[in-house]
Scaffold this active site. Structure first.
Site, PDB file in Angstrom:
ATOM      1  N   CYS A 135       0.826  -1.209   0.000  1.00  0.00           N
ATOM      2  CA  CYS A 135       0.000   0.000   0.000  1.00  0.00           C
ATOM      3  C   CYS A 135       0.860   1.260   0.000  1.00  0.00           C
ATOM      4  O   CYS A 135       1.452   1.614   1.027  1.00  0.00           O
ATOM      5  CB  CYS A 135      -0.924  -0.029   1.216  1.00  0.00           C
ATOM      6  SG  CYS A 135      -1.893   1.471   1.387  1.00  0.00           S
ATOM      7  N   CYS A 138      -0.425   4.103   2.261  1.00  0.00           N
ATOM      8  CA  CYS A 138      -0.196   3.860   3.699  1.00  0.00           C
ATOM      9  C   CYS A 138       1.272   4.089   4.074  1.00  0.00           C
ATOM     10  O   CYS A 138       1.560   4.682   5.108  1.00  0.00           O
ATOM     11  CB  CYS A 138      -0.552   2.427   4.082  1.00  0.00           C
ATOM     12  SG  CYS A 138      -2.074   1.805   3.376  1.00  0.00           S
ATOM     13  N   ASP A 139       2.192   3.588   3.259  1.00  0.00           N
ATOM     14  CA  ASP A 139       3.593   3.525   3.690  1.00  0.00           C
ATOM     15  C   ASP A 139       4.570   4.399   2.889  1.00  0.00           C
ATOM     16  O   ASP A 139       5.742   4.491   3.266  1.00  0.00           O
ATOM     17  CB  ASP A 139       4.085   2.063   3.604  1.00  0.00           C
ATOM     18  CG  ASP A 139       3.265   1.146   4.494  1.00  0.00           C
ATOM     19  OD1 ASP A 139       2.799   1.619   5.545  1.00  0.00           O
ATOM     20  OD2 ASP A 139       3.070  -0.032   4.134  1.00  0.00           O
TER      21      ASP A 139
END
Ligand code: NAP
Length: 312
Positions: A135, A138-139
């Site tokens: 992701c 997300c990261d």
């Protein structure tokens, strides 16, 4: 009085499930949408959705999903968090088993979506969350100024490589063939980044090991044409090699294709009367928000017709 708790139970809160909920709500059907953890499905992790009509500047996946949810709530859709453990189809109603509870549904719409496909390379499991990610939204920000890798050649790999260019110093894009599968428009943008030296493309290459001590430090690559092996030092690797359907909970209740996606006809009907499927979970050509939304609308309409016939 109908012999069920809900006219329609929808499983999954991505764009397909939410659209089915909007249509079922407007049809004044008593409808419950079951979501596993958070609503929105895969779209929630999409940074910028640029090909959903009506948003010429693009819209974040989170915002689009949030708007769909509010719209569904406005028309009376009931939401509940819960995982379906088992499904028992029946001629009059379908039994939906949750932890410690059983619901009777007149019709059911499967919109449980799909999850990230794994590469299956040694080190992948061990370093998930320690440099291996699925992701970018997300990261991505964790890799500011770092050298990272992206694996894959589809829309997700290309879109997210472009997104990761905002943070990473350099991105190695590793693809197993010599041509991308993703949209031409995205390919052009990635190739423009390659010209600027921000992205380096490793064609015909596969990751055969993810290496490190406590976190990812390097990838062992192999060129599938020449057989040449190399070691690529990276701080992280984003794996975007496709999706697998979330259908294990169906346990053979409806017919699935060879990859586990649900077979439907053009009206979203599965092999079981009164059970419909919509969105990425369905066996189909194109998995997009735009197609998921269309599936959801058809599934709700078809379920409404089915319930009308059942009550006649
Ligand atoms: P995808 O289209 O299935 O592409 C997967 C990519 O990973 C392909 O390039 C494939 O290579 C490669 N791959 C598969 N297994 C591999 C393995 N074991 N090792 C190395 N490479 C492997 O998946 P996706 O990009 O996640 O997209 C999924 C769906 O979502 C698609 O329908 C896509 O259009 C849609 N999507 C849309 C958007 C958007 O609208 N902006 C964004 C993201 C995703 P080959 O090419 O050799 O098969």
């Amino acid at each position: 009085m109908p012999a069920w708790d809900y006219d329609i139970v929808i499983v999954g809160a991505g764009p397909a499930g939410l659209t089915a909920g909007i249509y079922a709500g407007r049809a004044r059907l008593k409808t419950l949408l079951l979501e596993k953890l958070i609503h929105g499905g895969q779209v929630m992790t999409t940074d910028l959705v640029e090909n959903y009509p009506g948003f010429p500047e693009g819209i974040s996946g989170f915002e689009l999903s949030d708007r769909m949810r509010k719209q569904a709530e406005r028309f009376g859709l009931e939401f509940r968090t819960g995982e379906v453990l088992e499904l028992e189809p029946g001629p009059e109603h379908h039994l939906v088993r949750l932890q410690g509870e059983e619901l009777r549904a007149g019709a059911l719409i499967i919109a449980s979506g799909a999850g990230y496909r794994k590469l299956g390379a040694p080190g992948e499991k061990e370093f998930t969350g320690k440099g291996v990610s699925y992701c970018a939204t997300c990261d991505g920000a964790l890799y500011r100024g770092e050298t990272i890798a992206v694996v894959g050649g589809g829309d997700t790999a290309l879109t997210d490589t472009l997104f990761l260019c905002r943070f990473a110093e350099k991105i190695h894009l590793i693809h197993r063939r010599d041509a991308f599968r993703g949209e031409k428009f995205l390919q052009e943008q990635v190739l423009a980044q390659e010209k600027q030296g921000k992205v380096e493309i490793h064609w015909d290459s596969v990751v055969h090991e993810i290496q490190g001590r406590h976190a990812v430090e390097a990838l062992a690559l192999k060129n599938v044409k020449t057989g040449e092996e190399s070691r690529l030092p990276v701080a992280g690797v984003f794996i975007f090699v496709g999706i697998t359907p979330n259908t294990s909970w169906l346990q053979g209740c409806v017919s699935l294709d060879e990859w586990g996606f649900v077979f439907t006809d053009g009206e979203m009907a599965t092999s079981v009367p009164g059970i419909y499927a919509a969105g990425d979970v369905r066996s189909k050509l194109l998995r997009q928000i735009a197609t998921a939304v269309g599936d959801g609308a058809i599934a709700a309409f078809a379920a409404e017709s089915y319930l009308e016939h059942l009550q006649r």
